[in-house]
Design a protein around this motif. Structure first.
Motif, mmCIF file in Angstrom:
data_model
loop_
_atom_site.group_PDB
_atom_site.id
_atom_site.type_symbol
_atom_site.label_atom_id
_atom_site.label_comp_id
_atom_site.label_asym_id
_atom_site.label_seq_id
_atom_site.Cartn_x
_atom_site.Cartn_y
_atom_site.Cartn_z
ATOM 1 N N ALA A 20 0.822 -1.211 0.000
ATOM 2 C CA ALA A 20 0.000 0.000 0.000
ATOM 3 C C ALA A 20 0.856 1.261 0.000
ATOM 4 N N PRO A 21 0.324 2.339 -0.568
ATOM 5 C CA PRO A 21 1.029 3.621 -0.468
ATOM 6 C C PRO A 21 1.059 4.066 0.999
ATOM 7 N N PRO A 22 1.948 4.987 1.342
ATOM 8 C CA PRO A 22 2.027 5.446 2.736
ATOM 9 C C PRO A 22 0.675 5.944 3.248
ATOM 10 N N GLY A 23 0.433 5.663 4.507
ATOM 11 C CA GLY A 23 -0.817 6.086 5.128
ATOM 12 C C GLY A 23 -1.650 4.896 5.556
ATOM 13 N N ARG A 55 0.656 -0.753 13.132
ATOM 14 C CA ARG A 55 0.085 0.319 13.949
ATOM 15 C C ARG A 55 -1.298 0.620 13.398
ATOM 16 N N SER A 56 -2.086 1.329 14.206
ATOM 17 C CA SER A 56 -3.437 1.646 13.768
ATOM 18 C C SER A 56 -3.830 3.053 14.188
ATOM 19 N N GLY A 63 -7.026 3.450 9.890
ATOM 20 C CA GLY A 63 -6.663 2.208 9.242
ATOM 21 C C GLY A 63 -5.397 1.648 9.863
ATOM 22 N N TYR A 64 -4.691 0.832 9.106
ATOM 23 C CA TYR A 64 -3.504 0.125 9.582
ATOM 24 C C TYR A 64 -2.333 0.368 8.648
#
Length: 128
Positions: A20-23, A55-56, A63-64
């Protein structure tokens, strides 16, 4: 090597986060894209978060995401977390060599899986 559905789902979820892209990535997206039952995924994500692998963030933008870079998280780390270490028990008498064989096989699997990171999994997807 037999991996439980829980372990396979954990590996798929982490691969999704690594790609996934950052975030933050919503759990619903992971569940949908990877075909993981949402309630099952929520429990797995909680276990991964408690282990410090992800992390969440709560809320509409929540999200995670991975707690460490994908090239620092190995398949072995996740499999050991979810599956634990399996012992094969005693093999008496002439069957003793079987115990040694299973031990050697497990050690070989662990060495191999310790060398494979989620970054490698994501990168190998991009190459034909």
């Amino acid at each position: 090597m037999h991996l439980s559905a829980r372990t396979q789902y954990a590996l798929r979820a982490l691969t999704e986060l690594a790609a996934a892209p950052p975030g933050p990535v919503p759990a619903e997206r992971i569940a949908t894209v990877q075909g993981i039952p949402r309630k099952f995924l929520d429990n797995i994500l909680l276990q991964l978060r408690r282990a410090g692998l992800i992390r969440s963030q709560r809320g509409p933008e929540g999200g995670y995401w991975l707690a460490r870079p994908a090239d620092e998280i190995t398949l072995a780390e996740v499999i050991l977390l979810i599956e634990g270490r399996h012992e094969h028990g005693d093999y008496p008498g002439v069957a003793q060599p079987l115990a040694e064989l299973w031990t050697a096989l497990r050690e070989h699997e662990e060495r191999l899986l310790t060398e494979i990171t989620f970054a490698q999994i994501v990168t190998s997807r991009a190459t034909p």
